[in-house]
Design a protein around this motif. Structure first.
Motif, PDB file in Angstrom:
ATOM      1  N   UNK A   1      19.396 118.135  62.775  1.00 20.88           N
ATOM      2  CA  UNK A   1      19.809 118.157  64.173  1.00 20.88           C
ATOM      3  C   UNK A   1      21.185 118.769  64.282  1.00 20.88           C
ATOM      4  N   UNK A   2      21.325 119.656  65.235  1.00 12.80           N
ATOM      5  CA  UNK A   2      22.619 120.267  65.496  1.00 12.80           C
ATOM      6  C   UNK A   2      23.057 119.961  66.917  1.00 12.80           C
TER       7      UNK A   2
ATOM      8  N   UNK B   1      26.029 130.202  67.655  1.00 15.58           N
ATOM      9  CA  UNK B   1      25.458 129.108  68.443  1.00 15.58           C
ATOM     10  C   UNK B   1      25.615 129.354  69.940  1.00 15.58           C
ATOM     11  N   UNK B   2      26.702 130.048  70.344  1.00 18.31           N
ATOM     12  CA  UNK B   2      26.831 130.436  71.751  1.00 18.31           C
ATOM     13  C   UNK B   2      25.617 131.257  72.191  1.00 18.31           C
TER      14      UNK B   2
ATOM     15  N   UNK C   1      32.208 129.768  57.054  1.00 22.18           N
ATOM     16  CA  UNK C   1      32.036 129.116  58.354  1.00 22.18           C
ATOM     17  C   UNK C   1      32.451 129.962  59.543  1.00 22.18           C
ATOM     18  N   UNK C   2      32.866 131.201  59.303  1.00 22.48           N
ATOM     19  CA  UNK C   2      33.307 132.039  60.420  1.00 22.48           C
ATOM     20  C   UNK C   2      32.105 132.596  61.182  1.00 22.48           C
ATOM     21  N   UNK C   3      32.269 132.698  62.495  1.00 16.52           N
ATOM     22  CA  UNK C   3      31.208 133.275  63.327  1.00 16.52           C
ATOM     23  C   UNK C   3      30.085 132.324  63.703  1.00 16.52           C
ATOM     24  N   UNK C   4      30.085 131.119  63.147  1.00 19.62           N
ATOM     25  CA  UNK C   4      28.988 130.178  63.437  1.00 19.62           C
ATOM     26  C   UNK C   4      29.019 129.777  64.914  1.00 19.62           C
ATOM     27  N   UNK C   5      30.220 129.569  65.461  1.00 16.35           N
ATOM     28  CA  UNK C   5      30.341 129.227  66.875  1.00 16.35           C
ATOM     29  C   UNK C   5      29.799 130.335  67.765  1.00 16.35           C
TER      30      UNK C   5
ATOM     31  N   UNK D   1      23.207 124.236  56.650  1.00 10.19           N
ATOM     32  CA  UNK D   1      24.141 123.133  56.369  1.00 10.19           C
ATOM     33  C   UNK D   1      25.344 123.171  57.308  1.00 10.19           C
ATOM     34  N   UNK D   2      25.836 124.377  57.592  1.00  9.97           N
ATOM     35  CA  UNK D   2      26.974 124.514  58.511  1.00  9.97           C
ATOM     36  C   UNK D   2      26.611 123.984  59.902  1.00  9.97           C
ATOM     37  N   UNK D   3      25.413 124.308  60.348  1.00  6.28           N
ATOM     38  CA  UNK D   3      25.011 123.946  61.715  1.00  6.28           C
ATOM     39  C   UNK D   3      24.797 122.448  61.843  1.00  6.28           C
ATOM     40  N   UNK D   4      24.154 121.832  60.839  1.00  2.86           N
ATOM     41  CA  UNK D   4      23.861 120.402  60.961  1.00  2.86           C
ATOM     42  C   UNK D   4      24.974 119.535  60.373  1.00  2.86           C
TER      43      UNK D   4
END
Length: 440
Positions: free
Chosen positions: A45-46, A157-158, A150-154, A21-24
């Motif tokens: 889709x993200x 994805x990197x 939501x921490x660390x999601x970026x 859910x966080x990603x999309x």
């Protein structure tokens, strides 16, 4: 090119759906603190750093589970792994490495795909020390995240996008029309491919779901080059006891992403069922040109009204795709097959059509003069100008005084006027509203 695919896998209850859910950016997945609650693979889709990708949320893998649902979830996760370009292996910082994690890791080693270990539930700095033991799983990249915060999601994805395949090379030339056939099992997609190609290139069987994979077949007809992408039939979600056919949706979605024109094949004998709407919806949401192909027309009892009545049923059932033309044919006897390709060429051209800004604005101005926008709390929408910003599908932006005043019914009115003027048969129109800045 098709979007890269990311599969989120792991044992039950590690927080896969929350991270999905966080990603999309949407609440598609059911989130409940109970093992195995995500019964089906979900797709979304993200986008990260201007890179779009598809995401699969799988049900929890329980290697030793004998329960039929858990068996089904395991098969489903294996197929998601098979389809993915990159795998996010989710584990739980609080629980540490469990025997189930180790067994999932063995599955992933066999897949020979890029794997990033996402250690979830790292909800504070003290928990960061808990991620180091997960390096012993042997995958290299380990990222601490918190799905709930939501921490660390970026950071995750990197790492994910580093492993995407190179998208610089296009598979086929611009002059090639890529045609995908989609539809639920046993509507005759493979028979239609054979009829078009004039030879038995695809296995045909009356057993639903015989076609297990997507097959590309380039060919040329009347000087036009095509590629036909045949897909496994899409089965209804929620039937837990189905096997491979149930999980062919991702392959069909990949085929849709790569296609210019999507043929939505419907069984003319059986008629329209609810699953046909889901199948067609994938093509619509992907912004692809589409044609309804009613197959098995040779065995339908008909009179001079049957075709019109069936077309009306399609219009009634697929209200979101009134732009898509309907072609009736029989793959078995090749009856009316010659009518298909002129329509394919036309909708492919319409899908790629571009309208000059001044011509578009003439039509929009006339539409507004005939039917001015209604007022809303004393305010009236003012359209300053419109411009087409993209093709495949045609995408139009209206610059206005206040985007909130653009009611969906008035936008539909403008769409109808634009279609009336320029055609755009067979293609969805993307329409967006932006505030005209004071500086312009």
């Amino acid at each position: 090119m098709a979007r890269p695919i990311v599969a989120i896998v792991g044992r039950p209850n590690v927080g896969k759906s929350t991270v999905f859910n966080r990603i999309i950016g949407d609440k598609l997945a059911i989130v409940e603190d109970k093992p195995g609650v995500t019964r089906d693979r979900l797709y979304g889709r993200g986008e990260w750093l201007d890179t779009e990708f598809s995401v699969i949320d799988t049900g929890g893998i329980e290697i030793d589970g004998e329960d039929q649902i858990l068996k089904s979830v395991r098969v489903q996760a294996e197929l998601a792994i098979e389809e993915a370009d990159v795998i996010v292996f989710m584990v739980d910082a609080k629980a540490g490495i469990t025997p189930a994690d180790s067994e999932v890791a063995e599955m992933l080693f066999r897949a020979k795909k890029p794997v990033i270990v996402a250690v979830n539930k790292v909800d504070n700095l003290k928990r960061m020390d808990d991620i180091y033991e997960f390096y012993s799983l042997g995958f290299g990249e380990v990222v601490g995240i918190s799905g709930s915060h939501g921490t660390g999601i970026g950071d995750l994805l990197d790492e994910v996008i580093k492993h995407f395949p190179d998208k610089s090379e296009e598979e086929y030339g611009e002059d090639v029309i890529k045609v995908a056939l989609i539809g639920r099992p046993n509507v005759g997609k493979s028979s239609l491919v054979n009829a078009i190609l004039g030879e038995e290139r695809v296995i045909v069987s009356n057993v639903a779901g015989t076609t297990r994979d997507a097959i590309d077949t380039p060919f040329e007809k009347d000087g036009q080059k095509y590629v036909i992408i045949d897909t496994a039939g899409m089965r209804k979600r929620g039937k837990v006891y189905e096997t491979t056919e149930k999980y062919s949706v991702m392959r069909a979605m990949k085929a849709i992403e790569r296609a210019d024109v999507v043929l939505v094949v419907i069984d003319g004998e059986e008629g329209i069922i609810e699953q046909d709407k889901h199948v067609a919806g994938y093509a619509h949401e992907a912004g692809k040109a589409a044609i309804f192909v009613v197959n098995k027309w040779d065995i339908v009892e008909k009179d001079d009204k049957t075709m019109h009545q069936f077309t009306q049923k399609i219009r009634d059932h697929f209200l979101f795709m009134t732009y898509a033309p309907v072609v009736f044919l029989s793959a078995k006897t090749k009856q009316r097959l010659h009518k298909l390709f002129p329509v394919v060429i036309n909708v492919a051209e319409q899908h790629a059509a571009r309208v000059a800004t001044h011509v578009l604005n003439d039509v929009v101005s006339d539409a507004v003069a005939i039917n001015p926008p209604p007022t809303d709390k004393g305010k009236r929408l003012r359209i300053n100008y419109a411009t087409q910003v993209a093709v495949k599908p045609p995408t139009i932006i209206f610059f206005v005084n206040d985007p909130e005043l653009m009611h969906f019914s008035y936008q539909r009115y403008l769409e109808n006027k634009i279609r009336g003027a320029f055609g755009f048969e067979g293609t969805p129109l993307r329409m967006f509203t932006r505030r005209k800045s004071d500086e312009e």
